[in-house]
Design a protein around this motif. Structure first.
Motif, PDB file in Angstrom:
ATOM      1  N   THR A 113     -31.074  11.390 -30.576  1.00 40.09           N
ATOM      2  CA  THR A 113     -30.041  12.148 -29.880  1.00 40.09           C
ATOM      3  C   THR A 113     -28.853  12.423 -30.791  1.00 40.09           C
ATOM      4  N   LEU A 114     -28.401  11.405 -31.490  1.00 37.25           N
ATOM      5  CA  LEU A 114     -27.214  11.559 -32.335  1.00 37.25           C
ATOM      6  C   LEU A 114     -27.512  12.348 -33.598  1.00 37.25           C
ATOM      7  N   ALA A 115     -28.770  12.326 -34.048  1.00 34.89           N
ATOM      8  CA  ALA A 115     -29.133  13.134 -35.211  1.00 34.89           C
ATOM      9  C   ALA A 115     -28.974  14.621 -34.911  1.00 34.89           C
ATOM     10  N   ARG A 116     -29.135  14.994 -33.649  1.00 34.84           N
ATOM     11  CA  ARG A 116     -29.006  16.398 -33.252  1.00 34.84           C
ATOM     12  C   ARG A 116     -27.568  16.782 -32.904  1.00 34.84           C
ATOM     13  N   ALA A 117     -26.690  15.792 -32.786  1.00 37.49           N
ATOM     14  CA  ALA A 117     -25.325  16.035 -32.331  1.00 37.49           C
ATOM     15  C   ALA A 117     -24.402  16.413 -33.489  1.00 37.49           C
ATOM     16  N   SER A 118     -23.377  17.170 -33.165  1.00 36.87           N
ATOM     17  CA  SER A 118     -22.359  17.538 -34.154  1.00 36.87           C
ATOM     18  C   SER A 118     -21.254  16.491 -34.135  1.00 36.87           C
ATOM     19  N   LEU A 119     -21.532  15.383 -34.767  1.00 39.03           N
ATOM     20  CA  LEU A 119     -20.568  14.282 -34.774  1.00 39.03           C
ATOM     21  C   LEU A 119     -19.534  14.483 -35.875  1.00 39.03           C
ATOM     22  N   PRO A 120     -18.293  14.114 -35.620  1.00 41.98           N
ATOM     23  CA  PRO A 120     -17.269  14.194 -36.661  1.00 41.98           C
ATOM     24  C   PRO A 120     -17.602  13.259 -37.827  1.00 41.98           C
ATOM     25  N   PRO A 121     -17.129  13.577 -39.021  1.00 42.86           N
ATOM     26  CA  PRO A 121     -17.405  12.729 -40.183  1.00 42.86           C
ATOM     27  C   PRO A 121     -16.989  11.271 -39.990  1.00 42.86           C
ATOM     28  N   ALA A 122     -15.903  11.042 -39.284  1.00 45.56           N
ATOM     29  CA  ALA A 122     -15.435   9.660 -39.080  1.00 45.56           C
ATOM     30  C   ALA A 122     -16.449   8.841 -38.281  1.00 45.56           C
ATOM     31  N   VAL A 123     -17.111   9.481 -37.317  1.00 51.06           N
ATOM     32  CA  VAL A 123     -18.114   8.785 -36.517  1.00 51.06           C
ATOM     33  C   VAL A 123     -19.355   8.515 -37.365  1.00 51.06           C
ATOM     34  N   ARG A 124     -19.783   9.521 -38.122  1.00 51.87           N
ATOM     35  CA  ARG A 124     -20.916   9.323 -39.024  1.00 51.87           C
ATOM     36  C   ARG A 124     -20.630   8.179 -40.002  1.00 51.87           C
ATOM     37  N   LYS A 125     -19.404   8.108 -40.461  1.00 57.81           N
ATOM     38  CA  LYS A 125     -19.029   7.054 -41.404  1.00 57.81           C
ATOM     39  C   LYS A 125     -19.157   5.675 -40.764  1.00 57.81           C
ATOM     40  N   ARG A 126     -18.726   5.555 -39.512  1.00 57.51           N
ATOM     41  CA  ARG A 126     -18.843   4.264 -38.822  1.00 57.51           C
ATOM     42  C   ARG A 126     -20.305   3.884 -38.603  1.00 57.51           C
ATOM     43  N   ILE A 127     -21.134   4.860 -38.259  1.00 61.09           N
ATOM     44  CA  ILE A 127     -22.558   4.589 -38.068  1.00 61.09           C
ATOM     45  C   ILE A 127     -23.202   4.181 -39.387  1.00 61.09           C
ATOM     46  N   ARG A 128     -22.857   4.894 -40.459  1.00 61.80           N
ATOM     47  CA  ARG A 128     -23.399   4.568 -41.777  1.00 61.80           C
ATOM     48  C   ARG A 128     -22.984   3.168 -42.215  1.00 61.80           C
ATOM     49  N   ALA A 129     -21.753   2.769 -41.871  1.00 61.82           N
ATOM     50  CA  ALA A 129     -21.281   1.437 -42.237  1.00 61.82           C
ATOM     51  C   ALA A 129     -22.119   0.353 -41.577  1.00 61.82           C
ATOM     52  N   VAL A 130     -22.508   0.570 -40.322  1.00 64.01           N
ATOM     53  CA  VAL A 130     -23.377  -0.382 -39.632  1.00 64.01           C
ATOM     54  C   VAL A 130     -24.736  -0.450 -40.315  1.00 64.01           C
ATOM     55  N   HIS A 131     -25.278   0.717 -40.624  1.00 59.12           N
ATOM     56  CA  HIS A 131     -26.586   0.768 -41.280  1.00 59.12           C
ATOM     57  C   HIS A 131     -26.535   0.063 -42.630  1.00 59.12           C
ATOM     58  N   ASP A 132     -25.497   0.338 -43.406  1.00 61.29           N
ATOM     59  CA  ASP A 132     -25.382  -0.270 -44.735  1.00 61.29           C
ATOM     60  C   ASP A 132     -25.229  -1.781 -44.662  1.00 61.29           C
ATOM     61  N   GLN A 133     -24.580  -2.261 -43.604  1.00 61.70           N
ATOM     62  CA  GLN A 133     -24.349  -3.696 -43.464  1.00 61.70           C
ATOM     63  C   GLN A 133     -25.609  -4.454 -43.059  1.00 61.70           C
ATOM     64  N   PHE A 134     -26.422  -3.843 -42.203  1.00 62.26           N
ATOM     65  CA  PHE A 134     -27.529  -4.590 -41.601  1.00 62.26           C
ATOM     66  C   PHE A 134     -28.916  -4.157 -42.078  1.00 62.26           C
ATOM     67  N   ALA A 135     -29.053  -2.958 -42.626  1.00 61.01           N
ATOM     68  CA  ALA A 135     -30.384  -2.471 -42.991  1.00 61.01           C
ATOM     69  C   ALA A 135     -30.895  -3.168 -44.246  1.00 61.01           C
ATOM     70  N   PRO A 136     -32.204  -3.421 -44.329  1.00 62.72           N
ATOM     71  CA  PRO A 136     -32.788  -4.010 -45.537  1.00 62.72           C
ATOM     72  C   PRO A 136     -32.640  -3.068 -46.733  1.00 62.72           C
ATOM     73  N   ASN A 137     -32.619  -3.656 -47.923  1.00 62.34           N
ATOM     74  CA  ASN A 137     -32.475  -2.881 -49.150  1.00 62.34           C
ATOM     75  C   ASN A 137     -33.858  -2.475 -49.651  1.00 62.34           C
ATOM     76  N   ILE A 138     -34.340  -1.314 -49.223  1.00 59.86           N
ATOM     77  CA  ILE A 138     -35.670  -0.855 -49.598  1.00 59.86           C
ATOM     78  C   ILE A 138     -35.725  -0.496 -51.079  1.00 59.86           C
ATOM     79  N   GLU A 139     -34.619  -0.027 -51.629  1.00 59.75           N
ATOM     80  CA  GLU A 139     -34.616   0.322 -53.054  1.00 59.75           C
ATOM     81  C   GLU A 139     -34.851  -0.914 -53.915  1.00 59.75           C
ATOM     82  N   GLN A 140     -34.216  -2.016 -53.563  1.00 56.21           N
ATOM     83  CA  GLN A 140     -34.411  -3.245 -54.328  1.00 56.21           C
ATOM     84  C   GLN A 140     -35.841  -3.743 -54.190  1.00 56.21           C
ATOM     85  N   LEU A 141     -36.411  -3.611 -53.004  1.00 57.94           N
ATOM     86  CA  LEU A 141     -37.803  -4.009 -52.797  1.00 57.94           C
ATOM     87  C   LEU A 141     -38.731  -3.193 -53.689  1.00 57.94           C
TER      88      LEU A 141
END
Length: 200
Positions: A113-141
């Motif tokens: 749903t949110l991928a299709r939405a026109s979210l402001p950059p500040a909201v995208r930044k907050r979502i990205r921060a969550v992903h960066d904090q909790f998502a596994p590091n696939i590049e390192q793997l």
């Protein structure tokens, strides 16, 4: 909104906020980003519209807060599945399979749903921060597996996952997941073999 039993005002507010977040997520998934507003949420929860501003500064603050609440458990499940794997190759399989299993279970609707939405950059930044904090590091793997360009390969891997996510809604989920895992394993193995043969 039903009366919430709590021993303190702080606990009451925390429970009220959690209920608002859950209702907002339901609205987003069911009706989309455009349909979510404080008036609709007030009707859904029984809370006065002006009271919403005690918890969220705006609709976009609310949407970001929904993601900050919903994403960590999903990413933790992914990390746990990878941690349980015995080898780097099995960790890669867990990374792909677990994401797609969550999609098949319905855990991808909010992200879609949110991928299709026109979210402001500040909201995208907050979502990205969550992903960066909790998502596994696939590049390192991938680097641990000997990939010469793990950032590029990680993008390829995610591209296959994204396409499999779309296909799951049209094809049998189990077959789609198996095909995606096999495609990624064969593709990454070919890259590593070629790199080793070239000495790079």
């Amino acid at each position: 909104m039903p009366k919430i039993a709590a021993s303190t005002v702080v606990e009451h507010r925390a429970q009220q906020r959690a209920s608002l977040l859950a209702a907002a997520e339901d609205l987003l998934v069911a009706d989309g980003y455009a349909a979510l507003n404080f008036g609709t949420l007030a009707e859904r929860t029984g809370l006065a519209r002006p009271s919403m501003y005690k918890y969220f500064a705006s609709k976009d603050d609310l949407v970001a807060a929904v993601c900050e609440e919903a994403l960590p458990p999903l990413l933790a499940r992914l990390t746990t599945a990878m941690d349980r794997a015995n080898s780097p190759r099995d960790k890669l399989v867990a990374y792909v399979r677990t994401q797609l299993e969550m999609v098949a279970e319905g855990g991808h609707e909010l992200a879609a749903t949110l991928a299709r939405a026109s979210l402001p950059p500040a909201v995208r930044k907050r979502i990205r921060a969550v992903h960066d904090q909790f998502a596994p590091n696939i590049e390192q793997l991938l680097a641990d597996l000997g990939d010469p360009r793990p950032t590029l390969t990680a993008a390829f891997v995610q591209g296959v996952i994204n396409e499999a996510t779309r296909q799951i809604h049209n094809e049998p989920a189990a077959e789609t997941i198996t095909a995606a895992v096999g495609f990624i394993l064969s593709g990454t193995s070919a890259r590593w073999s070629r790199s080793n043969a070239l000495g790079t």
